[in-house]
Design an enzyme around this catalytic site. Structure first.
Site, PDB file in Angstrom:
ATOM      1  N   CYS A 136      47.791   9.060 -42.756  1.00 41.07           N
ATOM      2  CA  CYS A 136      46.711   8.219 -42.599  1.00 41.07           C
ATOM      3  C   CYS A 136      46.683   6.898 -42.371  1.00 41.07           C
ATOM      4  CB  CYS A 136      45.961   8.449 -44.149  1.00 41.07           C
ATOM      5  SG  CYS A 136      44.034   8.060 -44.131  1.00 41.07           S
TER       6      CYS A 136
ATOM      7  N   ASP B 239      43.786  11.586 -55.587  1.00 39.51           N
ATOM      8  CA  ASP B 239      44.335  10.318 -55.348  1.00 39.51           C
ATOM      9  C   ASP B 239      44.078   9.413 -56.421  1.00 39.51           C
ATOM     10  OD1 ASP B 239      45.093   8.049 -53.764  1.00 39.51           O
ATOM     11  OD2 ASP B 239      43.434   7.824 -52.346  1.00 39.51           O
TER      12      ASP B 239
HETATM   13  O1  LIG Z   1      43.761   3.425 -46.373  1.00 36.99           O
HETATM   14  C1  LIG Z   1      42.770   2.611 -46.294  1.00 36.99           C
HETATM   15  O2  LIG Z   1      42.757   1.608 -45.854  1.00 36.99           O
HETATM   16  C2  LIG Z   1      41.645   3.375 -46.996  1.00 36.99           C
HETATM   17  C3  LIG Z   1      40.428   2.336 -47.399  1.00 36.99           C
HETATM   18  C4  LIG Z   1      39.448   3.072 -47.969  1.00 36.99           C
HETATM   19  C5  LIG Z   1      39.186   4.253 -48.414  1.00 36.99           C
HETATM   20  C6  LIG Z   1      40.552   5.190 -48.218  1.00 36.99           C
HETATM   21  C7  LIG Z   1      41.640   4.456 -47.476  1.00 36.99           C
HETATM   22  N1  LIG Z   1      42.819   5.490 -47.549  1.00 36.99           N
HETATM   23  C8  LIG Z   1      42.627   6.860 -47.950  1.00 36.99           C
HETATM   24  C9  LIG Z   1      43.932   7.567 -47.730  1.00 36.99           C
HETATM   25  O3  LIG Z   1      43.661   8.909 -47.319  1.00 36.99           O
HETATM   26  C10 LIG Z   1      45.218   7.148 -48.148  1.00 36.99           C
HETATM   27  O4  LIG Z   1      45.976   7.904 -47.388  1.00 36.99           O
HETATM   28  C11 LIG Z   1      45.393   7.540 -49.593  1.00 36.99           C
HETATM   29  O5  LIG Z   1      44.389   6.562 -50.345  1.00 36.99           O
HETATM   30  C12 LIG Z   1      46.801   7.124 -50.254  1.00 36.99           C
HETATM   31  O6  LIG Z   1      46.981   5.912 -49.900  1.00 36.99           O
HETATM   32  P1  LIG Z   1      48.480   5.230 -50.040  1.00 36.99           P
HETATM   33  O7  LIG Z   1      48.536   5.189 -51.519  1.00 36.99           O
HETATM   34  O8  LIG Z   1      48.433   3.937 -49.487  1.00 36.99           O
HETATM   35  O9  LIG Z   1      49.601   6.136 -49.638  1.00 36.99           O
END
Ligand SMILES: O=C(O)c1ccccc1NCC(=O)[C@H](O)[C@H](O)COP(=O)(O)O
Length: 210
Positions: free
Chosen positions: A9, A132
Site C-alpha cells: 500500500c 488493522d
Molecule cells: O497509508 C496511509 O497513509 C493511510 C492513510 C489513511 C488511511 C489508511 C492508510 N493506510 C492504510 C493501509 O492500507 C495500510 O497499508 C495499513 O494501514 C497498514 O499500514 P502500516 O502499519 O504502515 O503497514
C-alpha cells in the site's frame, strides 16, 4: 503459507510500483487522503494505475469519501478495488458494489476480541475486511500492530486480510500465527515518509512465501 496474497500500500512512484509487480505483489494500493504522507492526487493515482499490469489488482484507498469524491475517484482512477478506511457503513459499501461492480474492502480497527465481531456486519456488503491496528496519527499506515493472538480460533465471516506494522522481519511469523490469506503493508517498507524502498518491497514479498 503458499498462495498468501500480498498488498503493498502507499505506492507513490513508477519505480516502486515496478518493484512491487516484479516481487510478485497481488495488489498495489494508492492512497487518496490529503493528510497522509502517501497522498496522491486523483490524477497522479490514475497515472500510476495505468502502469499496473492485468495480473495485479489496483486498490484505491479512501477515507469516508463524499459521494462526489467517490464518483470522481472511480471515474478517474479505474481501480479494481476501493478500500474504505474510515467509518463507512455496510449499507454504503453494498450500494457502492451494486452501483460500480467493483470490489469493496473495509478496514476494521482491532482493539480487542469484540472488535472482530464487527467483521460479521460486513458479510454480504464488503468483499474483504482488512484487520488493522487502531488509528493513531492517521486512520492507517501508522506502522503499529495489534495483538495477533486475538485471531486465534477466529471464524472469519468473510474474506479478510491482516495489516498493521508488518515488515519483512515479522510477516512470516504473522502469517504462521494468524493464517492470514492476505497481508497488507505500508510504512514498514519505507525509506522516508511516503517513499518506499525497492529492496524492502522485494524482501517483504519473499518473506511471505513460507
Ligand atoms: O497509508 C496511509 O497513509 C493511510 C492513510 C489513511 C488511511 C489508511 C492508510 N493506510 C492504510 C493501509 O492500507 C495500510 O497499508 C495499513 O494501514 C497498514 O499500514 P502500516 O502499519 O504502515 O503497514
Amino acid at each position: 503459507m503458499a498462495g498468501t496474497l500480498v498488498k503493498i500500500c502507499g505506492i507513490s512512484t513508477p519505480q516502486t510500483l515496478a518493484a512491487a509487480v516484479q516481487a510478485g505483489a497481488s495488489h498495489v494500493g494508492f492512497v487518496h487522503f490529503p493528510k497522509s504522507p502517501r497522498h496522491l492526487s486523483l490524477a497522479d493515482a490514475a497515472g500510476l494505475r495505468a502502469l499496473v499490469p492485468a495480473q495485479v489488482k489496483a486498490v484505491l484507498l479512501l477515507v469516508n469519501p463524499s459521494p462526489d469524491v467517490l464518483a470522481d475517484a472511480v471515474r478517474e482512477v479505474h481501480p479494481d478495488v476501493v478500500q474504505f478506511h474510515g467509518s463507512e457503513t455496510p449499507d454504503a459499501l453494498a450500494r457502492f458494489r451494486a452501483d460500480t461492480g467493483l470490489e469493496a474492502w473495509r478496514a476494521l480497527a482491532v482493539r480487542d476480541a469484540a472488535s472482530l465481531a464487527d467483521a460479521g456486519t460486513f458479510r454480504g456488503a464488503a468483499d474483504r475486511v482488512l484487520l488493522d491496528a487502531p488509528a493513531s496519527a492517521l486512520p492507517g499506515g501508522n506502522g503499529t500492530r495489534f495483538d495477533w493472538s486475538l485471531l486465534s480460533g477466529w471464524d472469519a465471516p468473510l474474506a479478510w486480510g491482516l495489516a498493521g506494522g508488518l515488515t519483512p522481519a515479522n510477516v512470516a511469523e504473522a502469517i504462521r500465527l494468524t493464517g492470514a490469506p492476505l497481508v497488507d503493508t505500508s510504512s514498514g517498507l519505507e525509506r522516508s515518509p511516503g517513499i518506499k524502498d525497492v529492496d524492502k518491497i522485494a524482501a517483504f514479498c519473499k518473506a511471505t512465501r513460507i
